[in-house]
Design a protein around this motif. Structure first.
Motif, PDB file in Angstrom:
ATOM      1  N   ASP A 181       0.731  -1.086  -0.040  1.00 31.50           N
ATOM      2  CA  ASP A 181      -0.063   0.076  -0.076  1.00 31.50           C
ATOM      3  C   ASP A 181       0.928   1.161  -0.149  1.00 31.50           C
ATOM      4  N   ASN A 182       1.806   1.317  -0.921  1.00 32.88           N
ATOM      5  CA  ASN A 182       2.803   2.630  -0.876  1.00 32.88           C
ATOM      6  C   ASN A 182       3.578   2.975   0.268  1.00 32.88           C
ATOM      7  N   ARG A 183       3.747   1.826   0.970  1.00 34.13           N
ATOM      8  CA  ARG A 183       4.548   1.873   2.162  1.00 34.13           C
ATOM      9  C   ARG A 183       5.536   0.831   2.404  1.00 34.13           C
ATOM     10  N   HIS A 184       6.831   1.016   2.990  1.00 34.08           N
ATOM     11  CA  HIS A 184       7.703   0.008   2.915  1.00 34.08           C
ATOM     12  C   HIS A 184       7.425  -0.677   4.426  1.00 34.08           C
ATOM     13  N   VAL A 185       7.487  -2.229   4.101  1.00 28.33           N
ATOM     14  CA  VAL A 185       7.462  -3.045   5.433  1.00 28.33           C
ATOM     15  C   VAL A 185       8.600  -3.968   5.305  1.00 28.33           C
ATOM     16  N   ILE A 186       8.823  -4.434   6.634  1.00 30.68           N
ATOM     17  CA  ILE A 186       9.879  -5.539   6.914  1.00 30.68           C
ATOM     18  C   ILE A 186       9.088  -7.064   6.813  1.00 30.68           C
ATOM     19  N   ILE A 187       9.495  -7.895   6.138  1.00 30.97           N
ATOM     20  CA  ILE A 187       9.018  -9.029   6.046  1.00 30.97           C
ATOM     21  C   ILE A 187      10.420 -10.156   6.171  1.00 30.97           C
ATOM     22  N   PRO A 188       9.983 -11.500   6.678  1.00 32.27           N
ATOM     23  CA  PRO A 188      11.245 -12.454   6.748  1.00 32.27           C
ATOM     24  C   PRO A 188      11.330 -12.927   5.080  1.00 32.27           C
ATOM     25  N   ALA A 189      12.681 -13.346   5.141  1.00 32.56           N
ATOM     26  CA  ALA A 189      13.308 -13.489   3.803  1.00 32.56           C
ATOM     27  C   ALA A 189      12.595 -14.746   3.075  1.00 32.56           C
ATOM     28  N   GLY A 190      12.160 -15.780   3.823  1.00 36.86           N
ATOM     29  CA  GLY A 190      11.253 -16.884   3.247  1.00 36.86           C
ATOM     30  C   GLY A 190      10.101 -16.384   2.487  1.00 36.86           C
ATOM     31  N   ALA A 191       9.332 -15.407   3.253  1.00 35.98           N
ATOM     32  CA  ALA A 191       8.133 -14.743   2.498  1.00 35.98           C
ATOM     33  C   ALA A 191       8.483 -14.037   1.411  1.00 35.98           C
ATOM     34  N   ALA A 192       9.660 -13.246   1.323  1.00 34.68           N
ATOM     35  CA  ALA A 192      10.114 -12.484   0.189  1.00 34.68           C
ATOM     36  C   ALA A 192      10.525 -13.195  -0.928  1.00 34.68           C
ATOM     37  N   GLU A 193      10.931 -14.648  -0.651  1.00 35.25           N
ATOM     38  CA  GLU A 193      11.133 -15.482  -1.652  1.00 35.25           C
ATOM     39  C   GLU A 193      10.187 -15.723  -2.502  1.00 35.25           C
ATOM     40  N   LYS A 194       8.939 -15.975  -1.618  1.00 36.31           N
ATOM     41  CA  LYS A 194       7.513 -16.498  -2.282  1.00 36.31           C
ATOM     42  C   LYS A 194       6.969 -15.202  -2.858  1.00 36.31           C
ATOM     43  N   ILE A 195       7.106 -14.234  -2.386  1.00 35.96           N
ATOM     44  CA  ILE A 195       6.598 -12.740  -3.327  1.00 35.96           C
ATOM     45  C   ILE A 195       7.304 -12.765  -4.605  1.00 35.96           C
ATOM     46  N   PHE A 196       8.646 -12.918  -4.501  1.00 35.53           N
ATOM     47  CA  PHE A 196       9.768 -12.492  -5.759  1.00 35.53           C
ATOM     48  C   PHE A 196       9.383 -13.417  -6.679  1.00 35.53           C
ATOM     49  N   GLU A 197       8.608 -14.947  -6.341  1.00 32.50           N
ATOM     50  CA  GLU A 197       8.467 -15.618  -7.429  1.00 32.50           C
ATOM     51  C   GLU A 197       7.034 -15.008  -8.167  1.00 32.50           C
ATOM     52  N   ARG A 198       6.337 -14.516  -7.453  1.00 34.41           N
ATOM     53  CA  ARG A 198       4.856 -14.084  -7.829  1.00 34.41           C
ATOM     54  C   ARG A 198       5.067 -12.614  -8.728  1.00 34.41           C
ATOM     55  N   ARG A 199       5.435 -11.579  -7.676  1.00 34.52           N
ATOM     56  CA  ARG A 199       5.660 -10.341  -8.083  1.00 34.52           C
ATOM     57  C   ARG A 199       6.896  -9.558  -7.668  1.00 34.52           C
ATOM     58  N   PRO A 200       7.897  -9.658  -8.337  1.00 33.93           N
ATOM     59  CA  PRO A 200       9.260  -9.261  -8.107  1.00 33.93           C
ATOM     60  C   PRO A 200       9.295  -7.799  -7.727  1.00 33.93           C
ATOM     61  N   GLU A 201       8.479  -7.151  -8.333  1.00 33.37           N
ATOM     62  CA  GLU A 201       8.174  -5.539  -8.345  1.00 33.37           C
ATOM     63  C   GLU A 201       8.007  -5.245  -6.672  1.00 33.37           C
ATOM     64  N   LEU A 202       7.265  -6.248  -6.076  1.00 31.17           N
ATOM     65  CA  LEU A 202       6.905  -5.817  -4.698  1.00 31.17           C
ATOM     66  C   LEU A 202       8.118  -5.829  -3.538  1.00 31.17           C
ATOM     67  N   ILE A 203       9.245  -6.647  -4.134  1.00 32.82           N
ATOM     68  CA  ILE A 203      10.370  -6.813  -2.910  1.00 32.82           C
ATOM     69  C   ILE A 203      11.337  -5.741  -3.474  1.00 32.82           C
ATOM     70  N   ILE A 204      11.588  -4.724  -2.586  1.00 34.03           N
ATOM     71  CA  ILE A 204      12.298  -3.630  -2.671  1.00 34.03           C
ATOM     72  C   ILE A 204      13.840  -3.528  -2.373  1.00 34.03           C
ATOM     73  N   SER A 205      13.921  -4.422  -1.309  1.00 37.91           N
ATOM     74  CA  SER A 205      15.324  -4.539  -0.851  1.00 37.91           C
ATOM     75  C   SER A 205      15.511  -5.916  -0.197  1.00 37.91           C
ATOM     76  N   ARG A 206      16.433  -6.693  -0.856  1.00 32.99           N
ATOM     77  CA  ARG A 206      16.681  -8.176  -0.115  1.00 32.99           C
ATOM     78  C   ARG A 206      18.219  -8.266  -0.399  1.00 32.99           C
ATOM     79  N   GLN A 207      18.877  -8.461   0.671  1.00 35.70           N
ATOM     80  CA  GLN A 207      20.349  -8.955   0.516  1.00 35.70           C
ATOM     81  C   GLN A 207      20.615 -10.259   0.126  1.00 35.70           C
ATOM     82  N   GLU A 208      21.363 -10.641  -0.780  1.00 30.53           N
ATOM     83  CA  GLU A 208      21.753 -11.693  -1.267  1.00 30.53           C
ATOM     84  C   GLU A 208      23.053 -12.407  -0.318  1.00 30.53           C
TER      85      GLU A 208
END
Length: 185
Positions: free
Chosen positions: A137-164
């Motif tokens: 909703d146009n604000r930045h939130v913090i989520i666990p890396a596992g959830a970020a992986e699932k989201i990145f598979e579906r909608r990569p533009e929603l993950i703003i910053s993720r350290q590899e």
């Protein structure tokens, strides 16, 4: 019993001469009409064939158009489902940020440097790749890396910053001297 049926009926008295003449006249009219219809029918048949071909072509075009429209609608429906699933994953896994975070965490969003105020623990987890920053909703939130992986598979533009996590070269003489991502000057 030679002779036509008409002659036999006349001989038996079952039909009159007037009825026989009328039947012959009707028969001649039918044969004459069928001959003229056959000549004109060739032209009508060609017109009918052209019309049928045009109708068939229009039906095929409509069918192709309908299939394309249905495919587009299905893709839109699927995209909405993916968006809803990604949004739900983010909402379920949001990690609350402290109201008065004492440490700035800088990240890049669309070519602009943004910052979140977090505590030391969240900063370390973000730097280590255990947490990620997502857009909700146009604000930045913090989520666990596992959830970020699932989201990145579906909608990569929603993950703003993720350290590899980087692979460390075993032949690197400075492997023991890693520069931290969250280095403060």
């Amino acid at each position: 019993m030679a002779g036509s049926l008409q002659d036999q009926l006349l001989g038996a008295g079952l039909a009159s001469k007037k009825q026989a003449n009328k039947a012959k006249a009707d028969q001649r009219k039918k044969t004459k009409q069928s001959k003229t219809v056959k000549k004109g029918q060739v032209y009508q048949d060609q017109d009918e064939i052209k019309r049928q071909a045009t109708i068939a072509k229009q039906k095929e075009e409509k069918l192709a158009k309908d299939k394309a429209l249905n495919k587009e609608r299905e893709e839109q429906r699927l995209q909405k489902e993916i968006d809803a699933a990604a949004r739900q994953i983010i909402q379920q896994n949001v990690i609350s940020m402290p109201a008065n975070g004492e440490v700035e965490y800088n990240f890049v969003d669309n070519g602009k440097i943004k910052k979140l105020y977090v505590n030391n623990e969240l900063q370390n987890q973000l730097a280590n790749g255990n947490l990620a920053i997502a857009l909700l909703d146009n604000r930045h939130v913090i989520i666990p890396a596992g959830a970020a992986e699932k989201i990145f598979e579906r909608r990569p533009e929603l993950i703003i910053s993720r350290q590899e996590k980087e692979d460390i070269d075993p032949d690197d003489p400075y492997a023991d001297f890693q520069i931290p991502d969250d280095l403060m000057w």
